[in-house]
Design a protein around this motif. Structure first.
Motif, PDB file in Angstrom:
ATOM      1  N   SER A  27      19.510   9.603-119.999  1.00 47.69           N
ATOM      2  CA  SER A  27      18.210  10.195-119.654  1.00 47.69           C
ATOM      3  C   SER A  27      18.270  11.682-119.975  1.00 47.69           C
ATOM      4  O   SER A  27      19.342  12.281-120.029  1.00 47.69           O
ATOM      5  N   GLU A  49      17.335  10.031-124.956  1.00 47.80           N
ATOM      6  CA  GLU A  49      17.810   8.740-124.465  1.00 47.80           C
ATOM      7  C   GLU A  49      18.281   7.812-125.587  1.00 47.80           C
ATOM      8  O   GLU A  49      17.648   7.711-126.630  1.00 47.80           O
ATOM      9  N   GLY A  75      19.172  15.521-117.010  1.00 46.17           N
ATOM     10  CA  GLY A  75      19.393  14.115-117.290  1.00 46.17           C
ATOM     11  C   GLY A  75      20.807  13.677-116.995  1.00 46.17           C
ATOM     12  O   GLY A  75      21.535  14.333-116.248  1.00 46.17           O
TER      13      GLY A  75
END
Length: 172
Positions: A27, A49, A75
């Motif tokens: 992420s 991603e 992320g």
């Protein structure tokens, strides 16, 4: 393998550290970039991603990194450690094949990027990016995109204006 979390603008790798990982982004987004003597940044990769990022030269040679890796957005990533990956290559046909395919992809992407920077004009690079990576414009700032294209933000603005005017004249 280990999972890491990163914050926006957090540095994951910087010289003189050795890059001993390949990061698989689960992420958020990361960039790799070069910082010149005048402290100008030149983005090499913009990744998000389900993509990998590393300083592959440092990873293979075990020498000091030439690139920096920094988070654009917060992320998470899974880090594949160099020593552990080498053991997996030795012990498993699957992982050995994974390493070969990964190396081939890195080579192809690097070759394409070099050819793009050497043989395409900034306008052509911009149009190619729109065609092949349209999501970049939703995800990354124009500052990062212009650096990735190897031009200044002002040059990117001029190119965008020329294209808009050309399209407007086409429909007039």
């Amino acid at each position: 393998m280990k999972s890491i979390k990163f914050e926006e603008n957090e540095t994951i790798l910087s010289p003189p550290d050795v890059c001993d990982f390949i990061a698989f982004i689960t992420s958020g987004s990361l960039r790799s970039y070069h910082l010149d003597d005048q402290l100008n940044e030149m983005n090499l990769l913009l990744r998000s991603e389900n993509e990998f990022i590393t300083d592959y030269e440092s990873f293979i040679s075990k020498q000091s990194a030439g690139l920096r890796i920094q988070a654009i957005e917060e992320g998470e990533a899974i880090l594949l450690d160099k020593n552990d990956l080498d053991k997996l290559y030795d012990e498993s046909f699957y992982w050995n094949k994974f390493g070969r395919i990964l190396s081939e992809q890195i080579f192809i992407n690097s070759k394409r990027r070099n050819e793009q920077m050497l043989f395409r004009t900034p306008k052509q690079r911009y149009l190619d990016l729109i065609k092949h990576e349209p999501e970049f414009f939703q995800r990354y700032s124009l500052k990062h995109i212009s650096s990735y294209l190897g031009i200044t933000p002002q040059s990117l603005s001029r190119i965008r204006k020329q294209i808009a005017e050309s399209e407007q004249n086409q429909y007039s």
